[in-house]
Design an enzyme around this catalytic site. Structure first.
Site, PDB file in Angstrom:
ATOM      1  N   GLY A 166      34.582  53.624  55.044  1.00 33.00           N
ATOM      2  CA  GLY A 166      35.928  54.462  53.809  1.00 33.00           C
ATOM      3  C   GLY A 166      37.343  54.263  54.150  1.00 33.00           C
ATOM      4  O   GLY A 166      38.066  52.701  54.419  1.00 33.00           O
ATOM      5  N   GLY A 167      38.603  55.117  53.631  1.00 33.56           N
ATOM      6  CA  GLY A 167      39.472  55.092  54.222  1.00 33.56           C
ATOM      7  C   GLY A 167      40.099  54.322  55.536  1.00 33.56           C
ATOM      8  O   GLY A 167      41.161  53.492  54.876  1.00 33.56           O
ATOM      9  N   GLY A 401      48.011  17.125  42.916  1.00 29.02           N
ATOM     10  CA  GLY A 401      48.459  18.222  42.989  1.00 29.02           C
ATOM     11  C   GLY A 401      48.315  19.136  44.968  1.00 29.02           C
ATOM     12  O   GLY A 401      49.650  19.535  44.625  1.00 29.02           O
ATOM     13  N   ALA A 402      47.398  18.327  45.444  1.00 28.21           N
ATOM     14  CA  ALA A 402      47.792  18.649  46.572  1.00 28.21           C
ATOM     15  C   ALA A 402      49.442  18.286  47.650  1.00 28.21           C
ATOM     16  O   ALA A 402      49.936  18.628  48.535  1.00 28.21           O
ATOM     17  CB  ALA A 402      46.327  18.317  47.299  1.00 28.21           C
TER      18      ALA A 402
END
Ligand code: HXC
Length: 511
Positions: A166-167, A401-402
């Site tokens: 949970g938290g 792009g790399a």
């Protein structure tokens, strides 16, 4: 009872509580909160406070068994440097976070921030204490707020040594590094029972959120070890690379040994056939100080390698493509992994070394639909944003792009070097000739022969480091065996790098 006797009685009650806890934890093969603290800190240096804080809502019949409200907090020394810590005690209501427990953690966080020292959380908790309702939630909120306020100012490390349910998961998620143990630690927002109830899916705790799941699949944990002691000892090791805060200089080691005799091995490490893989980690280990490479996120997105190392005694961060895994392509996970590490190093003024061998971004429907554009942009953003010294060495492939993303000159690379084996171009030879020589190839009688010729011509004339060098996009083509020496000098030159950040609240990284 006189005043001294009352005091002694309280101390005895605390000791009794701790020895009961030890029995319970040891039965499960786990250490107690205090034993964990003792592994973390230099012997005898832990200074505890708030040991007698009481729960906001006492749900236990015996008041004295709730001293401290299930968490030990304080400050100690790690390799002689100040570090704050908290350790949750699972034997007190499952380490659940009540208001007083949470406020103890918040207090130690605030002290760490005020005093510019790292903080380590040793977590073993069932999450928000159900009996305390919104009080417990408010304490979590305070902790998360402190995590965010400390981010980029002091290193924050979380070590999961039992459940984090949970938290309990969100504070670790907001810290810089998460350590887990195999088989004894779990992280999940909702446990197996809820998963079964809501989705009718069967899974156990290990399968849902065990150490290996988070180290390999989700990427939530950067480190996973077989036992608690190792996990905590590696926290000490990690701290040895880091400054105490964003204003302190990086620690410098006097041990500058390196593999002198192996430097020449670098001249032949890249295979002649550019489609054949090799292990980038071998290159890293030869270049940096002996045994200093400390890999981060070793099991996650292995097509990129990130980690801390020392070069001539000084900490550097390394981001390297790994041709051994998926040919070193950049995909969603590797982009996010790289981006997070670059941003961490930038926060703490750790210079970056980028070792590049990347054929491009990974193509595919799954990648496109899952957001390779958005996620690849994170890595690009992180490199451009980073104002620490950045040195790139192109080892082999650097396409499209790399090429741009991996801290190329025009994105702000301070020094960009290449080995003679570098291939820098818009795309690889096979793809390029299919487009540029389409008509020629269609008419050719012997297509295979022509392809071979065209590929060789393309490599010779275009896909090499010399075009980039002629344009100043590569500062120097270097002999591989000189790499260590070149890098030591280049980082030394860059050590006075000044960067005035433009006025703005903060940028908008594509999350
Ligand atoms: C109060 C808790 C508790 C909790 C455990 N205990 N979790 N008490 N609040 N959240 C108590 C148990 O009642 C038990 O008390 C003791 O701790 C040990 O728990 P066991 O269940 O016996 O241990 P184990 O079998 O090892 O299981 C551990 C566990 C399980 C997996 C953590 O207890 C569990 O699932 N707990 C609930 C986890 C959960 O759903 N947390 C989310 C809370 S909501 P006794 O007296 O019998 O020894 C939340 C939202 C916050 O956190 C959101 C913020 C963003």
């Amino acid at each position: 009872m006189n005043k001294n006797e009352i005091f002694e009685q309280r101390l005895k009650a605390l000791q009794k509580m701790e020895s009961n806890a030890a029995v319970k934890q040891h039965l499960k093969g786990k250490l107690t909160a205090r034993e964990r603290i003792n592994v973390l800190f230099d012997e005898g240096t832990f200074f505890e406070f708030d040991a007698f804080v009481e729960p906001a809502l006492n749900t236990m019949s015996d008041k004295q068994s709730s001293f401290g409200d299930g968490v030990v907090v304080g400050r100690g020394l790690v390799q002689g440097r100040s570090v704050f810590a908290y350790a949750q005690d699972f034997t007190v209501l499952g380490g659940s976070l009540g208001y007083a427990h949470g406020m103890k953690i918040a207090k130690v966080q605030e002290m760490a921030l005020k005093l510019g020292a790292p903080i380590v959380g040793l977590i073993d908790s069932g999450g928000a204490r159900i009996q305390e309702g919104v009080k417990s939630l408010s304490a979590y909120a305070q902790i998360f707020r402190n995590n965010v306020r400390s981010s980029g100012i002091i290193p924050q490390i979380s070590v999961i040594l039992g459940p984090a349910a949970g938290g309990a998961v969100y504070s670790p998620a907001l810290t810089d590094f998460v350590f887990m143990t195999n088989q004894t630690s779990y992280m999940f927002v909702t446990g197996p029972d809820v998963v079964k109830e809501v989705l009718n899916e069967d899974i156990d705790m290990e399968g849902l959120g065990g150490g290996n799941v988070h180290a390999q699949k989700s990427g939530v944990a950067q480190f996973v070890y077989d036992d608690e002691e190792h996990a905590i000892l590696y926290v000490r090791k990690l701290l040895s690379y880091l400054p105490s805060n964003n204003f302190d200089p990086i620690p410098v080691s006097t041990n500058t040994h390196f593999f002198e005799s192996r430097q020449s091995y670098l001249n032949n490490i890249v295979p002649d056939d550019s489609n054949r893989p090799y292990d980038m980690k071998e290159i890293i280990n030869i270049i940096v100080d002996k045994d200093s490479f400390f890999e981060v996120h070793e099991k996650f997105a292995q097509n990129i390698v990130v980690g801390l190392a020392r070069l001539d005694g000084k900490t550097i961060g390394i981001v390297a493509n790994q041709p051994k895994v998926m040919a070193g392509t950049l995909d969603i996970n590797s982009s996010v992994k790289g981006a997070r590490f670059v941003r961490f190093c930038d926060c703490y003024n750790i210079p970056l070394l980028i070792l590049e061998d990347v054929p491009g971004f990974l193509p595919g429907i799954n990648q496109e639909h899952s957001g390779i554009i958005r996620n690849g942009a994170k890595l690009l953003y992180a490199f451009v944003e980073a104002s620490v010294p950045k040195i790139t060495v192109i080892v082999r492939k650097s396409y499209g792009g790399a090429y741009i993303v991996m801290s190329s000159k025009n994105t702000g690379g301070d020094f960009n070097f290449a080995w003679p084996t570098a291939e820098i171009a818009v795309m690889g030879p096979e793809g390029a000739i299919k487009i540029v020589n389409k008509n020629e190839l269609a008419k050719a009688d012997n297509k295979e022969e022509l392809k071979k010729e065209l590929i060789a011509k393309y490599k010779n004339e275009i896909a090499n480091p010399y075009r980039a060098e002629e344009m100043g996009l590569i500062d120097e083509v270097i002999t591989p065996s000189d790499t260590r020496n070149v890098l030591i000098t280049a980082f030394e030159i860059l050590s006075n790098k000044q960067y005035i950040k433009p006025q703005r609240k903060h940028g908008n990284i594509p999350l």
